[in-house]
Design a protein around this motif. Structure first.
Motif, mmCIF file in Angstrom:
data_model
loop_
_atom_site.group_PDB
_atom_site.id
_atom_site.type_symbol
_atom_site.label_atom_id
_atom_site.label_comp_id
_atom_site.label_asym_id
_atom_site.label_seq_id
_atom_site.Cartn_x
_atom_site.Cartn_y
_atom_site.Cartn_z
ATOM 1 N N PHE A 1 31.134 -27.587 -87.432
ATOM 2 C CA PHE A 1 29.950 -27.470 -87.672
ATOM 3 C C PHE A 1 29.487 -26.889 -89.061
ATOM 4 N N SER A 2 30.353 -25.670 -89.346
ATOM 5 C CA SER A 2 30.270 -25.169 -90.895
ATOM 6 C C SER A 2 30.915 -26.145 -91.843
ATOM 7 N N ASP A 3 31.895 -26.708 -91.329
ATOM 8 C CA ASP A 3 32.554 -27.594 -92.420
ATOM 9 C C ASP A 3 31.539 -28.910 -92.650
ATOM 10 N N PHE A 4 30.986 -29.129 -91.575
ATOM 11 C CA PHE A 4 29.874 -30.464 -91.825
ATOM 12 C C PHE A 4 28.849 -29.916 -92.635
ATOM 13 N N ILE A 5 28.518 -28.661 -92.280
ATOM 14 C CA ILE A 5 27.158 -28.159 -93.122
ATOM 15 C C ILE A 5 27.602 -28.142 -94.512
ATOM 16 N N PHE A 6 28.626 -27.607 -94.745
ATOM 17 C CA PHE A 6 28.949 -27.421 -96.297
ATOM 18 C C PHE A 6 29.181 -28.624 -96.827
ATOM 19 N N ALA A 7 29.637 -29.664 -96.405
ATOM 20 C CA ALA A 7 30.005 -30.899 -96.819
ATOM 21 C C ALA A 7 28.529 -31.584 -97.396
ATOM 22 N N ILE A 8 27.416 -31.320 -96.394
ATOM 23 C CA ILE A 8 26.408 -31.917 -96.693
ATOM 24 C C ILE A 8 25.615 -31.059 -97.461
ATOM 25 N N LEU A 9 25.815 -30.042 -97.655
ATOM 26 C CA LEU A 9 25.048 -29.163 -98.738
ATOM 27 C C LEU A 9 25.555 -29.244 -100.022
ATOM 28 N N SER A 10 26.855 -29.467 -100.106
ATOM 29 C CA SER A 10 27.357 -29.844 -101.495
ATOM 30 C C SER A 10 27.008 -31.089 -101.823
ATOM 31 N N SER A 11 26.864 -32.144 -101.053
ATOM 32 C CA SER A 11 26.565 -33.548 -101.460
ATOM 33 C C SER A 11 24.920 -33.233 -101.903
ATOM 34 N N MET A 12 24.076 -32.313 -101.071
ATOM 35 C CA MET A 12 22.720 -32.275 -101.704
ATOM 36 C C MET A 12 22.627 -31.627 -102.996
ATOM 37 N N ALA A 13 23.648 -30.839 -103.135
ATOM 38 C CA ALA A 13 23.788 -30.092 -104.597
ATOM 39 C C ALA A 13 24.056 -31.286 -105.718
ATOM 40 N N ILE A 14 25.122 -32.138 -105.278
ATOM 41 C CA ILE A 14 25.537 -32.769 -106.343
ATOM 42 C C ILE A 14 25.121 -34.118 -106.587
ATOM 43 N N LEU A 15 24.952 -34.713 -105.347
ATOM 44 C CA LEU A 15 24.184 -36.229 -105.594
ATOM 45 C C LEU A 15 23.273 -36.455 -106.361
ATOM 46 N N PRO A 16 21.926 -35.663 -106.080
ATOM 47 C CA PRO A 16 20.862 -35.982 -106.558
ATOM 48 C C PRO A 16 21.126 -35.660 -108.289
ATOM 49 N N ALA A 17 22.100 -34.606 -108.489
ATOM 50 C CA ALA A 17 22.128 -34.491 -109.908
ATOM 51 C C ALA A 17 22.734 -35.816 -110.578
ATOM 52 N N VAL A 18 23.644 -36.231 -109.807
ATOM 53 C CA VAL A 18 24.343 -37.337 -110.545
ATOM 54 C C VAL A 18 23.607 -38.452 -110.381
ATOM 55 N N PHE A 19 22.693 -38.777 -109.655
ATOM 56 C CA PHE A 19 21.499 -39.957 -109.872
ATOM 57 C C PHE A 19 20.629 -39.681 -110.772
ATOM 58 N N VAL A 20 20.136 -38.330 -110.762
ATOM 59 C CA VAL A 20 18.944 -37.955 -111.919
ATOM 60 C C VAL A 20 19.493 -38.157 -113.335
ATOM 61 N N PHE A 21 20.684 -37.969 -113.495
ATOM 62 C CA PHE A 21 21.331 -37.926 -115.043
ATOM 63 C C PHE A 21 22.344 -39.343 -115.181
ATOM 64 N N ASN A 22 21.926 -40.132 -114.192
ATOM 65 C CA ASN A 22 22.477 -41.559 -114.214
ATOM 66 C C ASN A 22 24.188 -41.461 -114.469
ATOM 67 N N MET A 23 24.702 -40.687 -113.522
ATOM 68 C CA MET A 23 26.284 -40.570 -113.665
ATOM 69 C C MET A 23 26.970 -40.995 -112.405
ATOM 70 N N ALA A 24 26.193 -42.038 -111.922
ATOM 71 C CA ALA A 24 26.803 -42.717 -110.654
ATOM 72 C C ALA A 24 28.212 -43.193 -110.683
ATOM 73 N N ASP A 25 28.715 -43.354 -112.010
ATOM 74 C CA ASP A 25 29.916 -43.999 -112.073
ATOM 75 C C ASP A 25 30.916 -42.858 -112.114
ATOM 76 N N ALA A 26 30.645 -41.637 -112.419
ATOM 77 C CA ALA A 26 31.731 -40.562 -112.510
ATOM 78 C C ALA A 26 32.222 -40.126 -111.107
ATOM 79 N N GLN A 27 33.506 -40.408 -111.075
ATOM 80 C CA GLN A 27 34.077 -40.126 -109.457
ATOM 81 C C GLN A 27 35.422 -39.364 -109.565
ATOM 82 N N GLY A 28 36.188 -39.058 -108.345
ATOM 83 C CA GLY A 28 37.249 -38.562 -108.447
ATOM 84 C C GLY A 28 37.199 -36.996 -109.265
ATOM 85 N N PRO A 29 38.593 -36.669 -109.746
ATOM 86 C CA PRO A 29 38.538 -35.444 -110.419
ATOM 87 C C PRO A 29 37.368 -35.330 -111.461
ATOM 88 N N GLY A 30 36.821 -36.458 -112.213
ATOM 89 C CA GLY A 30 35.858 -36.414 -113.107
ATOM 90 C C GLY A 30 34.593 -35.823 -112.677
#
Ligand code: PHE
Length: 450
Positions: A258-287
């Motif tokens: 459960f904690s592992d899943f929550i962490f994964a969801i929370l970090s996606s909630m932190a990162i993905l909106p920002a990636v969409f807002v700044f139009n950086m959907a192409d950035a992936q992997g280590p980048g």
């Protein structure tokens, strides 16, 4: 069963067990790999598939590692050899010791990069260009001395904590750092909520679009689940060997997953909106972490502070995972090779440092050196994540359900019959461990080679 040595350390509390094991699970896999996988393999469809695999397959595999570790009270190699009776099972144990070793070699190179970016984030100026940041990343990873030095620093940090022992090192570090980590990731997720246009990121993550589902989604989701839950490489098994006989295996496993899943969801909630807002959907992997995020931070209000919080989070998460990998090797050397803990830590650190240095150099001077078409770094990564972890999980479920005595498994699962409720649903778990898990994991293992 063999008598266990009296001097063996154990975790001192339920909270300590949970924090150490969740610490192993939560790492670069959650903060960096999961968000990128979500964006690559179908958004909400990936999240749902991941969750289903986690509940149906990974939890029973985690129970199995708990059962082997706690029953044997031994390191990964010793556990398979003692419970398996036949010498050949020692080989499965050996794989469980070698895999974390291989993972550590490249994991600590990325850990070293986190140290670099943490240092840099104190002085990030605003409005840095994408070019500037990709050059910064490129020149770090391709240079010779600096990344090797940082990789060495990361290994040193890991070794110092492990050297302090199970209670005073691993458990204490996990107990302090995991709640802190949770606060930091939550703070980042809340911050992202306030970005204009964050809703697009959430929609992608949470509203399923069936057309984005494919077999690739399944393979990627299962691989990610194994990596993220640290399954198939002796880490959970070794930690489980330090868990008291009163601990409820099911409760602990569910808490960890459960904690592992929550962490994964929370970090996606932190990162993905920002990636969409700044139009950086192409950035992936280590980048994604090392190029896109600093770009985002440098264009945000209070971006400097957020960057520091993020890279501290990344470093701590990587460390709680690397200590679990390191402990597998140390437990083996101390118990099987009768080495002193300190000496085992020094020797292991030196070998990982040297092999990891080659991984690091494979971004620069050794980039032309290929093993089956992969650079050294990629080869270490693929060999461990795509082959050895899956093989390890396969051997684990086969071992518990076909080699160990069923009564012993029930005994361990129900705490010697004291947990009556667990007895009721044991047949269901047994079916998964004995039939379903081996078949599905085998299919995925084979699909690697097709
Ligand atoms: N689970 C860790 C992560 O998510 C990585 C890891 C894999 C740790 C295997 C231990 C064993 O980063």
């Amino acid at each position: 069963m063999e008598k266990t040595s009296v001097s063996r350390e154990t975790f001192s509390s339920r909270f300590g067990v949970l924090m150490a094991m969740a610490g192993s699970a939560v790492g670069l896999g959650n903060l960096w790999r999961f968000p990128y996988m979500v964006s690559e393999y179908g958004g909400a469809m990936f999240v749902i598939t991941y969750l289903v695999f986690m509940l149906v397959l990974c939890l029973p595999i985690l129970f199995s590692e708990f059962i082997i570790g706690r029953r044997s009270q031994k390191n990964a190699f010793g556990a398979f050899r003692v419970l398996g009776k036949k010498k050949a099972w020692g080989l499965a144990g050996l794989i469980s010791v070698i895999t974390p070793f291989i993972i550590l070699c490249y994991y600590s190179v990325v850990g070293g990069w986190s140290i670099y970016y943490l240092g840099k984030s104190f002085t990030f100026s605003s409005n840095l260009s994408q070019d500037y940041l990709s050059q910064m990343f490129g020149s770090l990873v391709t240079s010779v001395e600096l990344p090797i030095l940082l990789h060495g620093a990361f290994i040193l940090l890991t070794a110092v904590i492990v050297m302090a022992g199970v209670k005073k090192g691993i458990e204490k570090f996990g107990k302090i750092m995991m709640p802190l980590l949770f606060i930091m990731v939550t703070a980042l997720a809340i911050y992202s909520m306030h970005l204009n246009g964050a809703a697009e990121g959430y929609r992608f993550m949470f509203i399923p679009d069936l057309s984005l589902f494919s077999t690739k989604t399944c393979v990627a989701a299962l691989g990610q689940a194994f990596f993220s839950l640290s399954l198939g490489c002796g880490t959970m098994l070794t930690y489980a060997s330090y868990v008291s006989k009163d601990e409820d295996i099911v409760k602990s496993s569910v808490g960890i997953a459960f904690s592992d899943f929550i962490f994964a969801i929370l970090s996606s909630m932190a990162i993905l909106p920002a990636v969409f807002v700044f139009n950086m959907a192409d950035a992936q992997g280590p980048g994604l972490v090392f190029e896109a995020l600093p770009f985002i931070f440098s264009h945000m209000k209070f971006g400097g502070v957020i960057a520091v919080i993020f890279f501290v989070t990344l470093l701590v998460a990587a460390l709680t995972s690397s200590i679990s990998l390191f402990e597998v090797v140390i437990a083996y050397l101390v118990e099987e090779k009768k080495m002193k803990r300190g000496i085992a830590c020094v020797i292991t650190s030196i070998i990982i440092f040297v092999l990891g240095a080659f991984c690091s150099l494979s971004f620069g001077p050794l980039s032309e050196l290929k093993i089956f078409g992969n650079t050294i770094f990629e080869a270490f990564d693929k060999l461990s994540a795509n082959i050895l972890l899956i093989l390890g999980s396969l051997l684990t479920v086969i071992f518990v359900s076909w080699v160990m005595k069923k009564e012993d498994v029930i005994d361990e699962f129900t705490n010697q019959g004291r947990l009556k409720n667990h007895k009721k649903f044991f047949p269901f778990i047994w079916f998964i461990i004995r039939y379903l898990a081996p078949i599905i994991v085998f299919i995925i293992f084979i699909s690697n080679f097709c």
